[in-house]
Every structure is written in structure tokens, then in C-alpha cells.
Design a protein around this motif. Structure first.
Motif, PDB file in Angstrom:
ATOM      1  N   LEU A  35       6.798  18.095  -3.667  1.00  0.00           N
ATOM      2  CA  LEU A  35       7.375  16.861  -3.148  1.00  0.00           C
ATOM      3  C   LEU A  35       8.107  16.108  -4.245  1.00  0.00           C
ATOM      4  O   LEU A  35       7.554  15.865  -5.328  1.00  0.00           O
ATOM      5  N   ASP A  36       9.359  15.725  -3.942  1.00  0.00           N
ATOM      6  CA  ASP A  36      10.227  15.097  -4.927  1.00  0.00           C
ATOM      7  C   ASP A  36      11.062  14.024  -4.235  1.00  0.00           C
ATOM      8  O   ASP A  36      11.021  13.864  -3.009  1.00  0.00           O
ATOM      9  N   LYS A  37      11.850  13.302  -5.027  1.00  0.00           N
ATOM     10  CA  LYS A  37      12.807  12.364  -4.449  1.00  0.00           C
ATOM     11  C   LYS A  37      13.826  13.130  -3.618  1.00  0.00           C
ATOM     12  O   LYS A  37      14.214  14.244  -3.970  1.00  0.00           O
ATOM     13  N   GLY A  38      14.250  12.525  -2.514  1.00  0.00           N
ATOM     14  CA  GLY A  38      15.152  13.208  -1.611  1.00  0.00           C
ATOM     15  C   GLY A  38      16.591  13.256  -2.079  1.00  0.00           C
ATOM     16  O   GLY A  38      16.996  12.526  -2.994  1.00  0.00           O
ATOM     17  N   ASP A  39      17.365  14.125  -1.467  1.00  0.00           N
ATOM     18  CA  ASP A  39      18.804  14.238  -1.726  1.00  0.00           C
ATOM     19  C   ASP A  39      19.578  13.378  -0.730  1.00  0.00           C
ATOM     20  O   ASP A  39      19.081  13.041   0.351  1.00  0.00           O
ATOM     21  N   ASP A  40      20.818  13.027  -1.103  1.00  0.00           N
ATOM     22  CA  ASP A  40      21.740  12.315  -0.202  1.00  0.00           C
ATOM     23  C   ASP A  40      21.146  11.009   0.327  1.00  0.00           C
ATOM     24  O   ASP A  40      21.296  10.667   1.511  1.00  0.00           O
ATOM     25  N   GLY A  41      20.450  10.293  -0.556  1.00  0.00           N
ATOM     26  CA  GLY A  41      19.923   8.989  -0.172  1.00  0.00           C
ATOM     27  C   GLY A  41      18.620   9.014   0.585  1.00  0.00           C
ATOM     28  O   GLY A  41      18.091   7.955   0.959  1.00  0.00           O
ATOM     29  N   HIS A  42      18.063  10.188   0.839  1.00  0.00           N
ATOM     30  CA  HIS A  42      16.782  10.274   1.545  1.00  0.00           C
ATOM     31  C   HIS A  42      15.625   9.953   0.600  1.00  0.00           C
ATOM     32  O   HIS A  42      15.712  10.116  -0.615  1.00  0.00           O
ATOM     33  N   TYR A  98      -0.400  21.385  -3.844  1.00  0.00           N
ATOM     34  CA  TYR A  98       0.632  20.361  -3.706  1.00  0.00           C
ATOM     35  C   TYR A  98       1.131  20.048  -5.111  1.00  0.00           C
ATOM     36  O   TYR A  98       0.329  19.860  -6.033  1.00  0.00           O
ATOM     37  N   LEU A  99       2.438  19.966  -5.280  1.00  0.00           N
ATOM     38  CA  LEU A  99       3.034  19.648  -6.572  1.00  0.00           C
ATOM     39  C   LEU A  99       3.940  18.430  -6.394  1.00  0.00           C
ATOM     40  O   LEU A  99       4.964  18.508  -5.714  1.00  0.00           O
ATOM     41  N   PHE A 100       3.542  17.296  -6.965  1.00  0.00           N
ATOM     42  CA  PHE A 100       4.276  16.042  -6.808  1.00  0.00           C
ATOM     43  C   PHE A 100       5.041  15.713  -8.089  1.00  0.00           C
ATOM     44  O   PHE A 100       4.522  15.907  -9.203  1.00  0.00           O
ATOM     45  N   SER A 101       6.246  15.185  -7.937  1.00  0.00           N
ATOM     46  CA  SER A 101       6.999  14.748  -9.110  1.00  0.00           C
ATOM     47  C   SER A 101       6.505  13.372  -9.538  1.00  0.00           C
ATOM     48  O   SER A 101       6.222  12.506  -8.702  1.00  0.00           O
ATOM     49  N   GLU A 102       6.400  13.168 -10.850  1.00  0.00           N
ATOM     50  CA  GLU A 102       5.977  11.865 -11.364  1.00  0.00           C
ATOM     51  C   GLU A 102       6.961  10.779 -10.945  1.00  0.00           C
ATOM     52  O   GLU A 102       6.568   9.636 -10.672  1.00  0.00           O
ATOM     53  N   GLU A 103       8.243  11.126 -10.910  1.00  0.00           N
ATOM     54  CA  GLU A 103       9.263  10.155 -10.538  1.00  0.00           C
ATOM     55  C   GLU A 103       9.049   9.656  -9.108  1.00  0.00           C
ATOM     56  O   GLU A 103       9.186   8.453  -8.822  1.00  0.00           O
ATOM     57  N   LEU A 104       8.703  10.564  -8.201  1.00  0.00           N
ATOM     58  CA  LEU A 104       8.463  10.175  -6.812  1.00  0.00           C
ATOM     59  C   LEU A 104       7.291   9.209  -6.706  1.00  0.00           C
ATOM     60  O   LEU A 104       7.373   8.183  -6.006  1.00  0.00           O
ATOM     61  N   ILE A 105       6.187   9.510  -7.403  1.00  0.00           N
ATOM     62  CA  ILE A 105       4.994   8.674  -7.318  1.00  0.00           C
ATOM     63  C   ILE A 105       5.145   7.414  -8.172  1.00  0.00           C
ATOM     64  O   ILE A 105       4.417   6.447  -7.996  1.00  0.00           O
ATOM     65  N   ASN A 106       6.102   7.396  -9.073  1.00  0.00           N
ATOM     66  CA  ASN A 106       6.402   6.181  -9.827  1.00  0.00           C
ATOM     67  C   ASN A 106       7.095   5.154  -8.941  1.00  0.00           C
ATOM     68  O   ASN A 106       6.962   3.942  -9.143  1.00  0.00           O
ATOM     69  N   GLU A 107       7.817   5.639  -7.929  1.00  0.00           N
ATOM     70  CA  GLU A 107       8.594   4.755  -7.067  1.00  0.00           C
ATOM     71  C   GLU A 107       7.965   4.526  -5.704  1.00  0.00           C
ATOM     72  O   GLU A 107       8.409   3.655  -4.953  1.00  0.00           O
ATOM     73  N   ASN A 108       6.930   5.302  -5.366  1.00  0.00           N
ATOM     74  CA  ASN A 108       6.284   5.185  -4.058  1.00  0.00           C
ATOM     75  C   ASN A 108       4.770   5.258  -4.225  1.00  0.00           C
ATOM     76  O   ASN A 108       4.261   6.035  -5.039  1.00  0.00           O
TER      77      ASN A 108
END
Length: 373
Positions: A35-42, A98-108
Motif C-alpha cells: 500500500l502506497d500513495k496513489g497515482d493521478d491524485g488518488h 502487508y507492506l505499507f509505505s512510510e510516506e502513506l502512513i505519515n500522511e494518513n
């Protein structure tokens, strides 16, 4: 052999019921989610590592029997439904990681990201969770001589008896419980070393967001502080020489007290038994009891210094209790803790934590003195 085992597992899965049977060619069995930050504004992007039956049936020339399906969206559930527009239905009963990006969990908030997984009755709460500063989808594409990345991470997590620098496995259920109790915690971190996946320290979660990472050496101190270490080697330098102490047994104890002023005091003690497995000192004499006692003292002092430095970092820089002292406080002083739970990390940062190590060398292998006796 691994491919045959996977194929057999899939066959048993299909034979479990026939009223809604699925052709094996149409079966997508997910073994890992990234799970990562989405593309195209998602908001989100989910990379699904899925076993491909056709690849498993082929010759051993197939390097990886999986494929990666990536879909972006604004909610986990909608991403899964969108994925069915370009793929057969995906089954997650055998999901391993499950593999989560730190950036995603930093923002959510972490609990919001995993909300759908926790609500879904088919979700395996025992699936292991990892964090990474890399792109999760890219890491899932790394295979080790044909072994999928999800299986590699799952297998690596079982090596806690071999190294004390590995953070303990953390499941989806563990994370859900920690966030329900509103406590800080840590998750094993994944990196890449020379094209291979590696467990590289841990990522700290505070207030449901990613805060910072700690190194494998810091994880060693964490394991020696919490008693989570099951084995491994402690390497150190003394008298211009390198030594290795292999842990056979670790006993851990914490005494919890409160001063008259209301300050918590934790007295942590650890007793280690093991082997002097490596000694680069040309004057070493492991048959000499005084020599062994000298090395035991050195190991004790090095452990205590490293752990105390780590405690200082947790209390004054990170300011997060990832070591479970909150649980000790809640057991020893339940009434007080109910009032303190909401701001426990601040109380933890002001607590008095004392640490003492006792080391005993029980074995030094078949080698003794290198000098003339």
C-alpha cells in the motif's frame, strides 16, 4: 518443490467446495499487498502480488510464479472492486504480508488505512505487517531465485533466533490492538541490499502516524531492553580486538514502582548465557577463568551503555514508548493508569528507567588459548 507445494495448496482450496467452483485458470490468490500513495491524485495505490496458476504449471524456467496487479483509488474497498474490471476475482485467504509505505502512513492515520481489512471477515488478522521507505510495489517485484517477495519476507521474519538485530514479527491483529489501546508501537522495516530484500530495523508509529525509523543496531538494544531477543550474536570491540558473544538463553524481568511524587520507576534486568564464539585477541586464553570474567564484564558494560543510550533516545528524542512499559504500568497501578493512558508517552519520557545486565559465558567452543601455556 515450492511450486508443487503451492499448486497442491491451490488444488485443496478448490476442492473445499464445488457449488461455486472456480476454474483454476481463473483463480487469483493474493499472497501480498503493498500500500502506497496513489497515482493521478488518488489517495491510495494497492499493489497485489498474485499467484498465477499457469506459471506454476510451467517448467522451472519461470522465475517467479506471481504477477503484480496495481490499482489506485480513494478507498481500499473501491480499489478491490475496480481491480475486477481488469482481473479475475482475487482471493486473499492465503495472504501472507502487508507492506505499507512510510510516506502513506505519515500522511494518513494507520487505523483508517487498514479499516477495510479489519472489517472484512475474510481478512487474516495473522498476516504479517511491514513498513518501507521504498515503493512497496517495486519491492514486491523483487524475487529471490524464483521465490516471490511476499514469501521471502514471511520467511525472513522467522529468523529471530538467529539474529538479535531483527524486530519481532508484527501481525495485522497486533497493530489493530495497539491502535485501539492508543499506544505507540513499531513495525519491522524492509529495505533493499544489493538487489535483495532485507529486514532493516523498524518503523515507529505514534498517534497512528509514522514518526521515524530505527536501525538494526537500535533494534538489538530494543530486544535486550524488552526481552524479545530469542538468540543471535552481540559483536563488540575490546583491547583493539573483535569479539562475538552468541546468546543461548535470555531471562528478562521488570519491576514497576512509583515514587511519592508520582514518577514511575522501572527496574529492568536481563540475564544472558551464551558462548564466546569469536575472539580476535592474539593473547586470548579462554581456559583462564579470569580472562572469561573480564570478557563477561566487557559484554555487560557494552550492553548496558547501548541500551541506556537507546532509552535516552526513546525518552528525549523520539518520545514514544514502543517497549510496552505502558502495559507494566497498567498492571501495577490500574487506577492511576486509566487517568494517564491518554498522555502516556509524555509520562514515559519523564520516567526513571534503570537497566542492568548480567552475562555468563558458558562455552567458548573447541578453541582455548592461542598462547603457549
Amino acid at each position: 518443490m515450492k511450486k508443487k507445494a503451492v499448486f497442491a495448496l491451490m488444488t485443496l482450496f478448490l476442492l473445499s467446495g464445488c457449488w461455486d467452483s472456480t476454474n483454476i485458470e481463473e483463480l487469483n490468490m493474493a499472497i501480498g499487498y503493498g500500500l502506497d500513495k496513489g497515482d493521478d491524485g488518488h489517495k491510495l495505490k494497492i499493489s497485489m502480488q498474485v499467484l498465477v496458476p499457469q506459471k506454476i504449471e510451467q517448467e522451472s524456467s519461470v522465475k517467479d510464479p506471481t504477477k503484480i496487479i496495481e490499482t489506485s483509488g480513494d478507498s481500499v474497498h473501491q480499489i478491490f472492486r475496480t481491480t475486477t474490471l481488469k482481473s479475475h476475482r482475487i482471493f486473499a485467504q492465503q495472504l501472507r504480508v502487508y507492506l505499507f509505505s512510510e510516506e502513506l502512513i505519515n500522511e494518513n492515520n494507520f487505523d483508517l488505512v487498514i479499516n477495510q481489512f479489519i472489517r472484512d471477515n475474510e481478512t487474516r488478522r495473522g498476516s504479517l505487517v511491514f513498513m518501507t521507505s521504498e515503493k512497496p510495489g517495486d519491492l514486491l517485484k523483487i524475487n529471490d531465485a524464483g521465490q516471490p517477495a511476499s514469501s521471502t519476507l514471511y520467511d525472513l521474519s522467522a529468523n529471530t533466533k538467529s539474529t538479535i538485530r531483527m524486530f519481532k514479527p508484527v501481525s495485522l491483529g497486533d497493530i489493530s490492538s495497539a491502535m485501539q489501546n492508543n499506544v505507540s508501537f513499531a513495525v519491522p522495516k524492509v529495505g533493499v541490499d544489493q538487489g535483495k530484500l532485507i529486514l532493516d530495523g523498524a518503523s515507529i508509529i505514534k498517534n497512528r502516524r509514522f514518526l521515524t525509523s530505527i536501525s538494526p543496531l537500535a533494534v538489538q538494544s530494543y530486544n535486550l531492553l524488552t526481552g524479545d531477543g530469542k538468540g543471535g550474536v552481540i559483536e563488540f570491540e575490546y583491547d583493539h580486538s573483535i569479539y562475538s558473544f552468541e546468546i543461548f538463553k535470555l531471562k528478562h524481568n521488570i519491576e514497576t514502582n512509583k515514587t511519592a511524587s508520582g514518577k514511575y520507576q522501572f527496574n529492568v534486568s536481563v540475564a544472558l548465557e551464551g558462548r564466546l564464539s569469536e575472539d580476535w585477541n592474539e593473547r586470548e586464553n579462554a581456559f583462564n577463568e579470569k580472562y572469561l570474567q573480564e570478557i563477561e564484564g566487557v559484554v555487560e558494560r557494552r550492553i548496558e551503555k547501548n541500551v541506556k543510550d537507546f532509552i535516552g533516545e526513546l525518552q528525549h528524542e523520539i518520545k514514544a514508548d514502543i517497549c510496552g512499559f505502558s502495559q507494566k504500568a497498567s498492571i501495577a497501578y490500574p487506577k492511576d493508569f486509566r487517568k494517564e493512558a491518554k498522555h502516556w508517552d509524555e509520562i514515559f519520557s519523564e520516567s526513571d528507567i534503570r537497566y542492568k545486565a548480567n552475562v555468563k559465558i558458558r562455552d567458548f567452543g573447541t578453541k582455548g588459548a592461542t598462547q603457549s601455556l
